[in-house]
Design a protein around this motif. Structure first.
Motif, PDB file in Angstrom:
ATOM      1  N   GLY A   8       0.784  -1.237   0.000  1.00 16.11           N
ATOM      2  CA  GLY A   8       0.000   0.000   0.000  1.00 16.11           C
ATOM      3  C   GLY A   8       0.816   1.288   0.000  1.00 16.11           C
ATOM      4  O   GLY A   8       0.489   2.233  -0.712  1.00 16.11           O
ATOM      5  N   THR A   9       1.904   1.323   0.778  1.00 17.25           N
ATOM      6  CA  THR A   9       2.712   2.558   0.793  1.00 17.25           C
ATOM      7  C   THR A   9       3.474   2.706  -0.523  1.00 17.25           C
ATOM      8  O   THR A   9       3.740   3.823  -0.955  1.00 17.25           O
ATOM      9  CB  THR A   9       3.719   2.583   1.966  1.00 17.25           C
ATOM     10  N   LYS A  12       0.956   4.389  -3.011  1.00 15.51           N
ATOM     11  CA  LYS A  12      -0.020   5.274  -2.370  1.00 15.51           C
ATOM     12  C   LYS A  12      -0.378   6.507  -3.209  1.00 15.51           C
ATOM     13  O   LYS A  12      -1.478   7.009  -3.112  1.00 15.51           O
ATOM     14  CB  LYS A  12       0.425   5.648  -0.960  1.00 15.51           C
ATOM     15  N   ASP A  13       0.549   6.988  -4.039  1.00 12.66           N
ATOM     16  CA  ASP A  13       0.250   8.157  -4.874  1.00 12.66           C
ATOM     17  C   ASP A  13       1.103   8.115  -6.144  1.00 12.66           C
ATOM     18  O   ASP A  13       1.852   7.159  -6.360  1.00 12.66           O
ATOM     19  CB  ASP A  13       0.512   9.452  -4.085  1.00 12.66           C
ATOM     20  N   GLN A  16       4.926   7.553  -5.753  1.00 14.92           N
ATOM     21  CA  GLN A  16       5.277   6.170  -5.437  1.00 14.92           C
ATOM     22  C   GLN A  16       5.054   5.269  -6.652  1.00 14.92           C
ATOM     23  O   GLN A  16       5.879   4.411  -6.957  1.00 14.92           O
ATOM     24  CB  GLN A  16       4.466   5.665  -4.240  1.00 14.92           C
ATOM     25  N   HIS A  39      -4.141   1.513  -2.545  1.00 18.28           N
ATOM     26  CA  HIS A  39      -3.401   2.674  -2.052  1.00 18.28           C
ATOM     27  C   HIS A  39      -3.534   2.696  -0.529  1.00 18.28           C
ATOM     28  O   HIS A  39      -4.629   2.478   0.006  1.00 18.28           O
ATOM     29  CB  HIS A  39      -3.973   3.981  -2.608  1.00 18.28           C
ATOM     30  N   LYS A  40      -2.434   3.010   0.141  1.00 17.10           N
ATOM     31  CA  LYS A  40      -2.419   3.021   1.610  1.00 17.10           C
ATOM     32  C   LYS A  40      -3.628   3.778   2.178  1.00 17.10           C
ATOM     33  O   LYS A  40      -3.876   4.924   1.796  1.00 17.10           O
ATOM     34  CB  LYS A  40      -1.113   3.687   2.074  1.00 17.10           C
ATOM     35  N   GLN A  67     -10.433   9.987  -1.432  1.00 16.89           N
ATOM     36  CA  GLN A  67      -9.029   9.575  -1.545  1.00 16.89           C
ATOM     37  C   GLN A  67      -8.735   8.986  -2.928  1.00 16.89           C
ATOM     38  O   GLN A  67      -7.733   9.310  -3.564  1.00 16.89           O
ATOM     39  CB  GLN A  67      -8.643   8.555  -0.455  1.00 16.89           C
ATOM     40  N   SER A 118      -6.958   0.220  -7.406  1.00 16.27           N
ATOM     41  CA  SER A 118      -5.551   0.652  -7.499  1.00 16.27           C
ATOM     42  C   SER A 118      -4.866   0.005  -8.703  1.00 16.27           C
ATOM     43  O   SER A 118      -4.074   0.650  -9.383  1.00 16.27           O
ATOM     44  CB  SER A 118      -4.791   0.322  -6.211  1.00 16.27           C
TER      45      SER A 118
END
Ligand code: ASP
Ligand code: MG
Length: 441
Positions: A8-9, A12-13, A16, A39-40, A67, A118
């Motif tokens: 997830g981290t 995350k965006d 990343q 995503h985290k 989010q 994701s």
């Protein structure tokens, strides 16, 4: 073929996801197949929304959609590309709020959307940045599970089906981005492996696709000698055996989901744990035989939130079959025992703190006086040959005494590589640093 799992981290965006793209590109010759998490934060939000809908009768997809929309925007995706998923999430939350019930089945259906969305974002981003990719739901590639909602496992023989479906559906020039965590029963109901389970999905795919290796990309430099959030000078462990890593994962090692290694062990596929934020770091490689780190101990792990059930009973005295009856009751109540310690007239057992433990205690009272204590932590010292190391116990328990930590139950020798004992949850901040200092200097 190389299976790479990104947590997830790691996705995350857009920043990343771009790192993930570069890492994947660098391995393109090894035919990477990606397994990705949500995503985290999204999985938490999905689950919270489900429970909230059941408790309050108010469906609120807001935090989830906010989010996910912000990731879409950040990654430069078409803002409407996930609209069908958004509608389905809203419908599902409305359904839960009407029946006021969030069953495991509904929560699985709901929480699996994180990965499904994701992976679409990642594939879209990759393709727009020059790496032709396609998102796949694991269940469309042979990942069919049993009906244990919340901890579903793939059906026996899944490897064959997976290889078949993968060959049929995934184009040769395409990088597959596969959902971690989610599965489907043969009746078509959505399931999940359980929290943090994408690692396990990845090793299942590694097994099914006969991958040369399975890489688990996370946010630490591989598996560490202790929880890096607690120990600033925790070190990365270069090599470990499957057995050591399994003990650590089970006892709260935090980097790998406890079931992760099973499929890899079965097919003898090396698992490598790497850091998305420092891809040049060699991380940790986990193999059948492990290797020599030049250190007597590999790592310290801990699992908090444990309960101890103690039964005191003279019925135990010279009674063959007593423990069988106790474990029969525990088995029916779904209690999973970790540590056990016995004397002539009492037995203490640890298990995770579950909401039904008071009922379990009632069921056990037929055997004698039963007590229940909670807020305990199992600490586990893992090393290649813990059992053969003279003076290790002295070192461990001296360090604990010197930092004023009381030790309640001790278990060593069930296997060669693990020494575990029980302390108070509140003692973790004293115990773990003291142990790390004593064992790793
Ligand atoms: N997204 C799931 C979770 O947060 C699975 C995973 O990340 O491994 O638990
Ligand atoms: Mg994880």
């Amino acid at each position: 073929m190389l299976v790479m799992k990104f947590g997830g981290t790691s996705v995350k965006d857009a920043t990343q996801i771009h790192k993930v793209l570069e890492i994947t590109r660098g391995r393109i010759k090894r035919k990477p197949v990606l397994v990705c998490s949500a995503h985290k934060g999204i999985t938490d939000k999905l689950i919270q929304a489900g429970h909230k809908a059941a408790q309050t009768g108010v469906p609120d997809a807001g935090p989830i959609l906010d989010q996910q929309r912000s990731v879409l925007k950040d990654a430069g995706c078409d803002p409407h590309m996930l609209d069908a998923y958004f509608r389905e999430i809203e419908d599902l939350l409305r359904g839960i709020s009407l029946v006021r019930e969030a069953s495991k089945r509904s929560i699985d259906y709901l929480s699996g959307f994180g990965e499904r969305m994701s992976c679409r974002v990642i594939a879209d981003y990759f393709t727009r940045h020059g790496l032709k990719s396609e998102a796949f739901d694991a269940f469309d590639l042979g990942y069919i599970t049993d009906e244990n909602f919340g901890s579903a496992r793939p059906l026996p023989g899944y490897e064959v089906k997976m290889a078949e479906e993968f060959g049929r559906r995934v184009g040769k020039d395409v990088t597959a981005i596969i959902t971690g965590f989610v599965g489907k029963t043969s009746n078509g109901e959505l399931t999940t492996v359980g929290r943090n389970g994408s690692d396990f999905t990845a090793t299942c795919f590694a097994a099914g696709l006969s991958a040369e290796e399975c890489e688990i990309w996370t946010d630490t430099d591989g598996v560490m000698t202790a929880d890096p959030s607690l120990i600033k000078d925790a070190r990365s462990i270069p090599v470990m055996s499957f057995a050591e890593a399994s003990e650590l994962a089970y006892y709260g090692g935090r980097v790998l989901h406890p079931s992760t290694l099973l499929p890899a062990i079965k097919r003898n596929i090396p698992v490598r744990v790497l850091n998305t934020n420092r891809p040049e770091h060699p991380g940790t490689v986990i193999t059948e035989s492990g290797g020599d780190n030049g250190l007597p101990i590999t790592s310290i792990a801990y699992k908090e939130g444990q309960a101890v059930i103690t039964i005191e009973s003279t019925m135990m005295l010279g009674q063959p079959g007593f423990l069988a009856k106790v474990f029969d009751v525990l088995g029916r109540d779904g209690v999973d025992i970790d540590m056990i310690s016995t004397s002539e007239v009492s037995v203490s057992m640890t298990c995770p703190e579950l909401p039904n433990l008071n009922v379990v205690v009632k069921h056990l009272e037929q055997f004698g006086r039963v007590s229940l204590v909670t807020d305990k932590t199992i600490v586990c010292v893992v090393g290649k040959n813990v059992r053969e190391q003279k003076g290790l116990g002295a070192k461990v328990f001296t360090a604990l005494r010197d930092s004023d930590v009381n030790v309640e139950m001790i278990s060593q020798g069930a296997n060669k590589i693990n020494l575990s004992f029980l302390i108070d949850d509140a003692a973790i901040p004293r115990a773990i640093p003291a142990l790390h200092k004593a064992l790793f200097g």
